[in-house]
Design a protein around this motif. Structure first.
Motif, PDB file in Angstrom:
ATOM      1  N   ALA A 148       2.582  -6.137   3.846  1.00 22.01           N
ATOM      2  CA  ALA A 148       1.470  -5.190   3.975  1.00 22.01           C
ATOM      3  C   ALA A 148       1.785  -3.871   3.273  1.00 22.01           C
ATOM      4  CB  ALA A 148       1.145  -4.948   5.451  1.00 22.01           C
ATOM      5  N   PHE A 149       3.009  -3.405   3.392  1.00 25.48           N
ATOM      6  CA  PHE A 149       3.410  -2.179   2.695  1.00 25.48           C
ATOM      7  C   PHE A 149       3.292  -2.359   1.186  1.00 25.48           C
ATOM      8  CE2 PHE A 149       4.948  -0.280   6.537  1.00 25.48           C
ATOM      9  CZ  PHE A 149       5.106   1.074   6.266  1.00 25.48           C
ATOM     10  N   ILE A 150       3.754  -3.486   0.689  1.00 30.28           N
ATOM     11  CA  ILE A 150       3.674  -3.749  -0.751  1.00 30.28           C
ATOM     12  C   ILE A 150       2.214  -3.784  -1.193  1.00 30.28           C
ATOM     13  CG2 ILE A 150       4.129  -5.493  -2.537  1.00 30.28           C
ATOM     14  CD1 ILE A 150       6.746  -6.134  -0.921  1.00 30.28           C
ATOM     15  N   LEU A 151       1.360  -4.422  -0.417  1.00 34.06           N
ATOM     16  CA  LEU A 151      -0.063  -4.473  -0.749  1.00 34.06           C
ATOM     17  C   LEU A 151      -0.686  -3.075  -0.754  1.00 34.06           C
ATOM     18  CD1 LEU A 151      -1.140  -7.646   1.251  1.00 34.06           C
ATOM     19  CD2 LEU A 151      -1.102  -7.396  -1.238  1.00 34.06           C
ATOM     20  N   ASN A 152      -0.320  -2.249   0.207  1.00 33.25           N
ATOM     21  CA  ASN A 152      -0.856  -0.891   0.249  1.00 33.25           C
ATOM     22  C   ASN A 152      -0.408  -0.072  -0.954  1.00 33.25           C
ATOM     23  OD1 ASN A 152      -2.564  -0.229   2.679  1.00 33.25           O
ATOM     24  ND2 ASN A 152      -0.902  -1.356   3.620  1.00 33.25           N
ATOM     25  N   VAL A 153       0.845  -0.211  -1.342  1.00 35.02           N
ATOM     26  CA  VAL A 153       1.340   0.488  -2.532  1.00 35.02           C
ATOM     27  C   VAL A 153       0.621  -0.034  -3.779  1.00 35.02           C
ATOM     28  CG1 VAL A 153       3.366   0.865  -3.999  1.00 35.02           C
ATOM     29  CG2 VAL A 153       3.562   1.110  -1.517  1.00 35.02           C
ATOM     30  N   ALA A 154       0.331  -1.322  -3.823  1.00 29.92           N
ATOM     31  CA  ALA A 154      -0.351  -1.917  -4.978  1.00 29.92           C
ATOM     32  C   ALA A 154      -1.720  -1.283  -5.229  1.00 29.92           C
ATOM     33  CB  ALA A 154      -0.504  -3.422  -4.787  1.00 29.92           C
ATOM     34  N   ALA A 155      -2.326  -0.736  -4.196  1.00 31.27           N
ATOM     35  CA  ALA A 155      -3.629  -0.087  -4.365  1.00 31.27           C
ATOM     36  C   ALA A 155      -3.504   1.194  -5.183  1.00 31.27           C
ATOM     37  CB  ALA A 155      -4.239   0.216  -2.997  1.00 31.27           C
ATOM     38  N   TYR A 156      -2.303   1.776  -5.231  1.00 32.88           N
ATOM     39  CA  TYR A 156      -2.124   3.082  -5.868  1.00 32.88           C
ATOM     40  C   TYR A 156      -1.315   3.065  -7.160  1.00 32.88           C
ATOM     41  CZ  TYR A 156      -4.169   4.829  -1.631  1.00 32.88           C
ATOM     42  OH  TYR A 156      -5.043   5.059  -0.601  1.00 32.88           O
ATOM     43  N   VAL A 157      -0.526   2.035  -7.406  1.00 34.68           N
ATOM     44  CA  VAL A 157       0.249   1.974  -8.645  1.00 34.68           C
ATOM     45  C   VAL A 157      -0.647   1.373  -9.724  1.00 34.68           C
ATOM     46  CG1 VAL A 157       2.260   0.982  -9.807  1.00 34.68           C
ATOM     47  CG2 VAL A 157       2.452   1.764  -7.436  1.00 34.68           C
ATOM     48  N   PRO A 158      -0.989   2.151 -10.727  1.00 35.81           N
ATOM     49  CA  PRO A 158      -1.892   1.619 -11.759  1.00 35.81           C
ATOM     50  C   PRO A 158      -1.221   0.521 -12.585  1.00 35.81           C
ATOM     51  CG  PRO A 158      -1.231   3.892 -12.271  1.00 35.81           C
ATOM     52  CD  PRO A 158      -0.605   3.526 -10.964  1.00 35.81           C
ATOM     53  N   GLY A 159      -2.012  -0.459 -12.981  1.00 33.92           N
ATOM     54  CA  GLY A 159      -1.544  -1.488 -13.897  1.00 33.92           C
ATOM     55  C   GLY A 159      -0.607  -2.520 -13.310  1.00 33.92           C
ATOM     56  N   ASN A 160      -0.677  -2.782 -11.986  1.00 30.99           N
ATOM     57  CA  ASN A 160       0.186  -3.816 -11.415  1.00 30.99           C
ATOM     58  C   ASN A 160      -0.592  -5.126 -11.281  1.00 30.99           C
ATOM     59  OD1 ASN A 160      -0.606  -4.315  -8.389  1.00 30.99           O
ATOM     60  ND2 ASN A 160      -0.648  -2.081  -8.638  1.00 30.99           N
ATOM     61  N   GLN A 161       0.130  -6.221 -11.308  1.00 35.88           N
ATOM     62  CA  GLN A 161      -0.488  -7.545 -11.284  1.00 35.88           C
ATOM     63  C   GLN A 161      -1.038  -7.917  -9.908  1.00 35.88           C
ATOM     64  OE1 GLN A 161       3.096  -9.319 -12.761  1.00 35.88           O
ATOM     65  NE2 GLN A 161       2.218  -9.678 -14.796  1.00 35.88           N
ATOM     66  N   ILE A 162      -0.528  -7.301  -8.867  1.00 39.19           N
ATOM     67  CA  ILE A 162      -1.016  -7.590  -7.511  1.00 39.19           C
ATOM     68  C   ILE A 162      -2.467  -7.134  -7.382  1.00 39.19           C
ATOM     69  CG2 ILE A 162      -0.708  -7.107  -5.055  1.00 39.19           C
ATOM     70  CD1 ILE A 162       2.329  -6.741  -5.723  1.00 39.19           C
ATOM     71  N   LYS A 163      -2.735  -5.909  -7.821  1.00 41.04           N
ATOM     72  CA  LYS A 163      -4.110  -5.403  -7.766  1.00 41.04           C
ATOM     73  C   LYS A 163      -5.002  -6.197  -8.714  1.00 41.04           C
ATOM     74  CE  LYS A 163      -7.004  -1.362  -7.735  1.00 41.04           C
ATOM     75  NZ  LYS A 163      -7.039   0.077  -7.594  1.00 41.04           N
ATOM     76  N   ALA A 164      -4.468  -6.568  -9.864  1.00 49.12           N
ATOM     77  CA  ALA A 164      -5.252  -7.346 -10.823  1.00 49.12           C
ATOM     78  C   ALA A 164      -5.693  -8.673 -10.220  1.00 49.12           C
ATOM     79  CB  ALA A 164      -4.431  -7.584 -12.090  1.00 49.12           C
ATOM     80  N   LYS A 165      -4.845  -9.258  -9.425  1.00 53.35           N
ATOM     81  CA  LYS A 165      -5.146 -10.571  -8.843  1.00 53.35           C
ATOM     82  C   LYS A 165      -6.002 -10.458  -7.575  1.00 53.35           C
ATOM     83  CE  LYS A 165      -4.291 -15.042  -8.248  1.00 53.35           C
ATOM     84  NZ  LYS A 165      -5.032 -16.016  -8.992  1.00 53.35           N
TER      85      LYS A 165
END
Length: 193
Positions: A84-101
């Motif tokens: 969950a922490f990784i997912l929350n950080v993914a919302a804010y780090v631009p250009g990551n593959q987690i948010k892209a997916k």
């Protein structure tokens, strides 16, 4: 328990306007202006959050146990909260593959955080708090994906380096929280120190 319920209703209602009344939200934003809308949203959210914290704190003083907690659930919850922490950080780090997916990783992070806490906790207040957030996250994710589809939103593919950065920052934040901040803030050491 009343404060907890009022806080949940207020906080989640404010955060659900886009789910149930997006057109009304748009009109209100136009009428109040961007800063006025954000100010109102922030004040109502803060009042709701204060009521949640106070109500949950009071409910913990006289807990109503619903079942016997299981030790394995506590360990699984720690792992799920790491994700969950990784997912929350993914919302804010631009250009990551987690948010892209996933497109809306923060909402998925809230859902996972709530589910993990439902596994590890066993009182009526826990079910109200974490269950409410989980139900909200289910509907919010669905609504967000529907809005994306209607708008034709396309997410950039993301890079491996940004994804690694996302995972490292998320894991580091989780470690600080799991090994120190959770016990300091809530009086509970999730890893059983």
């Amino acid at each position: 328990m009343t404060q907890l319920i009022l806080g949940l209703v207020l906080f989640l209602a404010v955060h659900s306007v886009r789910i149930v009344a997006d057109d009304w939200r748009t009109r209100l934003r136009s009428r109040l202006g961007e800063n006025g809308f954000k100010g109102l949203y922030s004040v109502l959210s803060l009042v709701g959050l204060v009521l949640i914290v106070r109500g949950y704190g009071e409910a913990r003083l006289d807990p109503v146990a619903l079942w016997t907690p299981m030790l394995w659930a506590r360990h699984l919850a720690s792992l799920l909260v790491l994700l969950a922490f990784i997912l929350n950080v993914a919302a804010y780090v631009p250009g990551n593959q987690i948010k892209a997916k996933l497109h809306h990783p923060m909402i998925l992070g809230v859902k996972l955080w709530a589910f993990a806490h439902l596994l590890a906790n066993h009182t009526l207040a826990d079910v109200l708090l974490f269950g409410s957030f989980m139900v909200w996250a289910v509907f919010d994710y669905r609504s967000s994906r529907r809005r994306d589809a209607a708008a034709g939103t396309v997410y950039a593919p993301g890079t491996a380096s940004r994804t690694v950065l996302t995972v490292v920052v998320g894991a580091a934040a989780w470690a600080v929280f799991a090994f120190w901040a959770h016990a300091w803030l809530f009086g509970v050491a999730p890893l059983g120190r």
